[in-house]
Write an enzyme that holds these catalytic residues in place. Structure first.
Site, PDB file in Angstrom:
ATOM      1  CD  GLU A 117      52.946  74.223  45.652  1.00  0.00           C
ATOM      2  OE1 GLU A 117      52.729  74.712  44.550  1.00  0.00           O
ATOM      3  OE2 GLU A 117      54.009  74.447  46.272  1.00  0.00           O
ATOM      4  CG  ASP A 167      53.505  75.111  41.917  1.00  0.00           C
ATOM      5  OD1 ASP A 167      54.687  74.989  42.277  1.00  0.00           O
ATOM      6  OD2 ASP A 167      52.771  74.137  41.661  1.00  0.00           O
ATOM      7  CG  ASP A 203      49.549  78.293  39.568  1.00  0.00           C
ATOM      8  OD1 ASP A 203      49.546  78.455  40.806  1.00  0.00           O
ATOM      9  OD2 ASP A 203      49.420  77.175  39.043  1.00  0.00           O
ATOM     10  CD  GLU A 220      43.591  77.392  42.047  1.00  0.00           C
ATOM     11  OE1 GLU A 220      43.362  77.002  43.203  1.00  0.00           O
ATOM     12  OE2 GLU A 220      42.794  78.082  41.379  1.00  0.00           O
ATOM     13  CE1 TYR A 261      53.689  75.210  38.520  1.00  0.00           C
ATOM     14  CE2 TYR A 261      52.776  77.002  37.229  1.00  0.00           C
ATOM     15  CZ  TYR A 261      52.647  76.045  38.223  1.00  0.00           C
ATOM     16  OH  TYR A 261      51.461  75.938  38.899  1.00  0.00           O
ATOM     17  NE  ARG A 299      49.096  72.582  37.455  1.00  0.00           N
ATOM     18  CZ  ARG A 299      49.924  72.177  38.418  1.00  0.00           C
ATOM     19  NH1 ARG A 299      50.888  72.988  38.860  1.00  0.00           N
ATOM     20  NH2 ARG A 299      49.809  70.970  38.936  1.00  0.00           N
ATOM     21  CG  HIS A 322      53.733  81.550  33.983  1.00  0.00           C
ATOM     22  ND1 HIS A 322      52.575  80.819  34.139  1.00  0.00           N
ATOM     23  CD2 HIS A 322      53.896  82.225  35.146  1.00  0.00           C
ATOM     24  CE1 HIS A 322      52.062  81.042  35.341  1.00  0.00           C
ATOM     25  NE2 HIS A 322      52.845  81.895  35.957  1.00  0.00           N
TER      26      HIS A 322
END
Length: 782
Positions: free
Chosen positions: A9, A82, A84, A86, A298, A300, A344
């Site tokens: 992305e 990523d 997650d 989104e 990562y 988040r 994560h």
């Protein structure tokens, strides 16, 4: 054999991955989301199980065409956004555009290093439909709330406002705290400290903690004087001396919320800036011989889990660089909060041997600050505890018990790397740190000499206002929002003018209070903290495969739709009676809401049209001080008086309309600031020769002639001049261009971001967030 297509992305992420994957892979970037709910309609079929109607985001048609074209020629497709919700949604939307005639794989990695990337591509998986459904449910929830509530705010409060599922709850938390502060009544209390002396120096202080076995309650000076008189002449005898070792354990490695909080305190970064800088560190930085590599995992995440290999790498580094005594007997593991996503990892450096000092030559100043913070915190989390020698002394004087605690650092342990220099927790500001003073040799039964009694008056303090960092901490504690949304929440409530910053703390504006009160009154569930936290839990259950996203939406909308039916009337802002009397006709005045906020209007309207401004308390104090300190009007010598307009409070000449001079109080339109005279620039007006001064308009500061309105000369910026956005500049995503995206304005004053290499590169985008961490939808509450 044809090439494999890899889709991510972010253009920066694509460039970093290309160095690891080799020539057999073709990298393409989606530049954030490619599909979303339509902007000009609800886009959700309420009669058909909330089926969403996704459309291609404006400007992404070309991106999708390029991806489809590349996919036709590729042997297989790897989707690598990523790891997650989104990112999963981005992968799912792209896969739906490519169809079923290609081998499509999902690859996820939590750090962009050669080893992690290769392992992910060796064992590719499939799109996690549960995670996609969780994202869909959140997106639809936010669309329903935003699309249904915002028009009511536009109609009854002010055009351009928005209400959101999480944004509005965050605003309520700030407003409730402000109400506590305004309702707070300070109470007087006193403390008594005895300055004592033993057989040997130094003198030391001891605080009164009990009177006849009870906690002292000293509410007035008379009570304190009575105690002081009673203590004079009494023997002060050492009742007990306790010596022991005290350990202080290190903090866990960062998660998103704790990183934002610590970066705010130590680096003065906003949550948004912290995430922007962290994104750059995650996606890859050129560090010389090591090449371009992601420097952190990562960013988040709400999990404190750390990979075993990273733990042992840290222990080996600590042993080699600091000494064996700094390595604890066994690795440290930290418990994550309930509902944390344990897939994560915590935020940590990807290469512990790349110390901040080694990385510094390759990093921008802000990148270095954040990398150093993350590196120090992670390494410290695997170090030995700090050890203190503590002495606790109790001293008695005929039923009056005094206590002294002193701590001396014996072994620094993790403090050698990560000093605890952050401010005290919320509500603990101003409290003394545990005794760092030296004590003389003391033994039980020893009689001490009273040198002096030190009574001190105090007043209880209201709870502190939230900073951006402490608001994030409160949202996390309450279970509101998720790591990917904290920064967006904090940013949005300020951009909508629901809050303002006063000395770094968030204060709700008049508008913020009004919107919150109306939403609480008409949508009690939406604005309920517990309800919102439970909804976040429901979304987590959907992601874990334990909940059904349609049923979750159905349960929410059944009560929400009932509130909507009543809200059309309930959202109206009715006039409020006041004790103020109209000086023109003698009728009582009422408090009304207008485009510039609340104002007083005569209840005899339309026969009497008298009105008065109402200034918020926070504005009033600063404004009155500015009015009192303001110099006379530099144009006519008249007095400068307080006025209020659509952009807030300002000073204006009392001789209006003969003299139209104004001065800004808040950095808005006008000139100068805090009632100061316009600041001269040292330049002369080319038309009349008078000095050029700084003025302000709704579009920002500009240079104009001090002779206005007689001379209306304005010095305009040269064509193409730009002002860079605060924070790290983003690279231009157009292939082959090495420019940066910078902030520009159209002739009508609308802002956009364009390439700094213009006119060689004409790339431009209205919404910069499409190129940042994740696309945040316009009406999203998060």
């Amino acid at each position: 054999m044809g090439k494999s297509l890899v889709i991510v992305e972010s253009p920066t992420k694509a460039r970093t991955l290309s160095r690891f994957l080799g020539k057999e892979y073709l990298l393409k970037s989606s530049v954030g989301h490619v599909k979303d709910l339509p902007k000009k309609e609800l886009g959700v079929d309420l009669e058909n199980d909330f089926r969403p109607k996704y459309t291609t985001i404006r400007g992404k048609e070309k991106v999708l065409r390029e991806i489809k074209k590349a996919a036709k020629e590729a042997e297989s497709v790897f989707l690598a956004p990523d790891p997650d919700r989104e990112g999963e949604a981005i992968a799912w939307h792209i896969a739906s555009e490519l169809g079923d005639d290609k081998k499509i794989f999902r690859v996820a990695f939590h750090e962009i290093t050669r080893k992690a990337v290769r392992e992910a591509f060796d064992k590719p998986g499939e799109i996690d439909i549960n995670r996609v459904n969780a994202q869909q449910a959140r997106r639809i929830l936010d669309r329903l709330v935003g699309y249904k509530i915002s028009p009511l705010l536009w109609k009854y409060v002010r055009t351009g406002l928005s209400g959101g599922r999480v944004q509005s709850v965050a605003l309520r938390i700030i407003c409730d705290r402000e109400k506590e502060i305004r309702a707070f009544k300070p109470e007087e209390y006193w403390t008594i400290t005895a300055k004592l002396q033993g057989e040997k120096p130094p003198e030391f202080e001891s605080k009164l903690v009990k009177v006849n076995g009870e906690k002292p309650s000293l509410k007035s000076e008379d009570e304190v004087k009575a105690v002081v008189e009673a203590l004079k002449g009494l023997p002060f005898e050492v009742k007990s001396v306790q010596r022991k070792e005290k350990k202080r354990n290190p903090f866990p490695p960062f998660i998103t919320s704790s990183l934002q909080q610590d970066a705010s305190v130590r680096c003065r970064f906003s949550p948004r800036k912290t995430m922007q800088v962290a994104q750059r560190l995650y996606e890859g930085v050129d560090v010389g011989q090591r090449g371009t590599v992601g420097l952190i995992t990562y960013m988040r995440t709400d999990s404190t889990r750390v990979a075993q290999q990273a733990i042992y790498a840290a222990r080996d580094f600590i042993s080699a660089e600091l000494g064996e005594e700094y390595v604890p007997r066994s690795p440290r593991y930290y418990a994550s909060r309930k509902m944390a996503q344990e897939a994560h990892e915590a935020i940590r450096p990807t290469m512990v041997d790349l110390t901040p000092e080694k990385a510094k030559p390759f990093l921008e100043a802000d990148q270095f600050k954040l990398y150093q913070l993350i590196w120090n915190r992670f390494v410290a989390s695997q170090m030995a505890s700090a050890v203190y020698d503590t002495v606790e002394v109790e001293i008695e004087a005929d039923g009056y018990l005094f206590k002294t605690v002193s701590s001396v650092l014996k072994f620094d342990g993790f403090l050698r790397v990560y000093r605890v220099s952050a401010p005290a927790p919320e509500g603990k500001e101003g409290e003394a740190k545990e005794g760092e003073m030296a004590l003389p040799p003391l033994e039980k039964g020893q009689v001490l000499t009273l040198v002096e009694l030190l009574p001190e008056q105090h007043f209880t303090k209201p709870p502190p206002r939230f900073t951006e960092a402490s608001l994030v901490r409160e949202l996390e504690r309450l279970g509101i929002g998720r790591p990917s949304t904290y920064a967006a929440i904090v940013t949005k409530i300020q951009n909508r003018n629901y809050t303002s910053k006063v000395k770094g703390r968030l204060v709700p504006t008049e508008l913020g209070f009004l919107v919150t009160d109306k939403l609480v009154e008409n949508f009690p569930d939406i604005l309920n903290v517990g309800f919102t936290a439970d909804m976040e839990g429901s979304l987590d259950e959907i992601e874990d495969g334990k909940g059904d996203w349609v049923e979750t939406l159905r349960g929410f909308y059944s009560s929400f739709s009932r509130d909507l039916e009543k809200a059309s009337e309930g959202m109206r802002i009715q006039p409020i009676d006041t004790d103020v009397v109209c000086e023109e006709c003698g009728s009582p005045m009422v408090k009304k809401w207008g485009k510039n906020g609340f104002f007083l209007a005569c209840s005899g309207f339309p026969e009497c049209r008298n009105t008065k401004n109402i200034v918020e308390e926070s504005e009033r104090k600063a404004a009155e001080e500015a009015e009192e300190a303001a110099e006379p009007c530099e144009k006519c010598g008249g007095k400068m008086v307080l006025k209020r307009g659509r952009y807030g409070v300002f000073l204006a000449c009392a001789n209006y309309p003969k003299c139209k001079n104004v001065r800004s109080l808040s950095g808005g339109p006008g000139v100068g600031g805090r009632g100061e005279k316009p600041k001269e620039t040292g330049e002369e007006c080319p038309e009349c020769g008078k000095p050029l001064v700084y003025r302000r308009s709704r579009y920002g500061r500009f240079l104009a002639c001090s002779g206005y309105p007689g001379c209306k000369f304005i010095k305009r910026k040269q064509r193409g001049a730009v002002k860079e956005e605060q924070g790290p500049a983003m690279n231009c995503p157009r292939e082959g261009c090495d420019g940066k995206l910078v902030k520009k304005r159209t002739r009508k004053g609308k802002t956009f971001h364009g390439c700094s290499k213009y006119p060689k590169c004409d790339f431009a985008v209205w919404n910069l967030s499409e190129l940042e961490e994740k696309q945040q939808s316009d009406d999203s509450s998060e």
